[in-house]
Design an enzyme around this catalytic site. Structure first.
Site, PDB file in Angstrom:
ATOM      1  N   SER A  23       0.795  -1.228   0.000  1.00 39.46           N
ATOM      2  CA  SER A  23       0.000   0.000   0.000  1.00 39.46           C
ATOM      3  C   SER A  23       0.827   1.277   0.000  1.00 39.46           C
ATOM      4  CB  SER A  23      -0.948   0.013   1.201  1.00 39.46           C
ATOM      5  OG  SER A  23      -0.216  -0.013   2.418  1.00 39.46           O
ATOM      6  N   HIS A  70      -5.348  -4.073  -1.355  1.00 42.63           N
ATOM      7  CA  HIS A  70      -5.100  -3.106  -2.426  1.00 42.63           C
ATOM      8  C   HIS A  70      -4.990  -3.792  -3.781  1.00 42.63           C
ATOM      9  CE1 HIS A  70      -4.606   0.460   0.124  1.00 42.63           C
ATOM     10  NE2 HIS A  70      -4.109  -0.378   1.006  1.00 42.63           N
ATOM     11  N   LYS A 107     -12.537  -0.940   0.698  1.00 40.14           N
ATOM     12  CA  LYS A 107     -11.807  -0.173  -0.307  1.00 40.14           C
ATOM     13  C   LYS A 107     -12.553  -0.272  -1.638  1.00 40.14           C
ATOM     14  CE  LYS A 107      -7.306  -0.220   1.976  1.00 40.14           C
ATOM     15  NZ  LYS A 107      -7.790  -0.625   3.308  1.00 40.14           N
TER      16      LYS A 107
END
Length: 413
Positions: A200, A228, A259
């Site tokens: 990240s 991610h 996310k």
């Protein structure tokens, strides 16, 4: 003359609702130590302010620091699904799953997650931080070993600290060092290699092909954190294992719903069914945390539906990412990582990162400077994150602002 407690508080300047500070020498000593430490943080230029946002992303402020990779956190169908789940199932069950906190939507979402990742089963957590805190302790014993990339996410590091397994740390994405550690760990019963799929802070992608090859050679298991990567890496957005063609060689995946998959909250583990069953029995963050609120479950479920219906949104990310990276490099900036929508603009100095981010906001571009302890000392940066909802004009506006601010503060000639 006797006075009531309320009257005494009033004389001291505080009403019934006034904050109270603990008294005594120990409390005073603690307060002084904390204030000194906070002042050191300010003095080092690493103070992290929290900006209060009173609206959605709009035409004046363009958000380039969110994990909203697919733009689904404001998608009308995702929002509608949250409202419908809230109205049908309520705000929550005020309990943990095994007591009275499991609803049909939780089981449906777990089945959908497993199907998306092409795994046997899945288990929901309040966050991926909790998923990482819950898996290593439940799975590994003093007879086992875990081998962790030195730049793994803090939640992986904390989760590993909680377990009693033998711990090995290998240099970041260094396969020669990993092999040496695997050779050393052969004396242990079970060996688990743990890595972020996409890191990240640096925007680089783990060499999963090589990791899986070494794991097979030394009879080890592979765990990846896909926070991610889930939703936008790989042909169908399934993550780094799909991107690199090793879906059948990765045993355990932890990821987030907070996310790309709706942006609200929640995390999960997906993998072999016996492992998921064991986590339901022994994983402490699962056993002692309330079940996910129905609105959050509704968001994530709809986000997965949209993703599995079409990979068009995920595919759009590559061109947008390349546009930003190439234009920033041409302007003279150093961008860490490769081909990932996390695009760290490397600046080195913490104060420079902070003041440049502030100036960017004044120009309508919302970015944040990252400095120690979030990243190593001397490696401060502004982490830019590209989203599917960014237009080419948004990206060009961001590059122009960076160029102007960089020249102003001496980051560019």
């Amino acid at each position: 003359m006797w006075r009531s407690a309320a009257a005494l508080r009033a004389l001291r300047g505080g009403g019934p609702g006034a904050p109270r500070a603990a008294s005594g020498a120990a409390a005073a000593q603690l307060r002084q130590r904390l204030e000194n430490e906070l002042e050191d943080i300010r003095g080092a230029g690493t103070w992290k302010s929290e900006r209060v946002i009173a609206s959605r992303q709009g035409p004046w402020i363009v958000n380039f620091c969110a994990n909203n990779y697919l733009g689904l956190s404001s998608h009308p169908e995702v929002i509608r699904a949250a409202v419908e789940a809230l109205e049908k199932f309520g705000a929550g069950l005020s309990s943990v799953r095994f007591i009275c906190g499991t609803q049909s939507i939780h089981k449906d979402l777990e089945e959908k997650i497993a199907r998306f990742h092409q795994r046997e089963d899945a288990i929901l957590y309040a966050s991926c931080f909790d998923a990482n805190a819950g898996i290593f302790e439940a799975l590994l014993t003093p007879e086992d070993a875990v081998l962790s990339d030195e730049l793994n996410h803090a939640s992986i590091i904390d989760g590993i600290r909680l377990c009693k397994a033998n711990k090995y740390r290998y240099k970041h994405m260094d396969m020669r060092d990993l092999e040496a550690k695997l050779q050393e760990a052969q004396k242990h019963r079970l060996r688990l290699v743990a890595t972020d799929g996409a890191f990240s802070m640096d925007g680089d992608i783990a060499p999963l092909r090589e990791i899986c090859r070494l794991a097979q050679k030394y009879d080890a298991l592979v765990f990846i954190d896909e926070c991610h990567a889930t939703g936008f890496l790989g042909p169908n957005g399934r993550g780094t294992d799909e991107l690199l063609g090793v879906m059948d060689k990765v045993t355990i995946i932890n990821s987030t719903l907070g996310k790309a998959l709706g942006g609200a909250a929640g995390g999960y583990t997906t993998g072999p069914k016996p492992l998921i069953d064991l986590l339901r029995q022994r994983s402490r963050p699962y056993l002692f945390s309330n079940s996910l609120p129905p609105a959050v479950v509704g968001c994530a479920s709809k986000a997965l539906d949209l993703l599995m219906e079409s990979n068009a949104i995920a595919r759009s990310m590559a061109a947008k990412t390349q546009r930003f990276r190439s234009k920033m490099t041409a302007a003279g900036f150093t961008i860490s990582g490769k081909d990932h929508p996390i695009c760290p603009v490397m600046l080195g100095d913490a104060r420079l990162a902070s003041v440049m981010a502030e100036d960017m906001l004044n120009r309508g571009i919302y970015v944040i400077g990252f400095s120690y302890p979030v990243v190593p000392k001397g490696k401060a940066r502004i982490r830019v994150q590209i989203s599917a909802v960014h237009s080419d004009e948004d990206i060009d506006r961001c590059v122009d602002a960076f160029t102007e601010v960089g020249r102003k503060h001496g980051a560019l000639p």
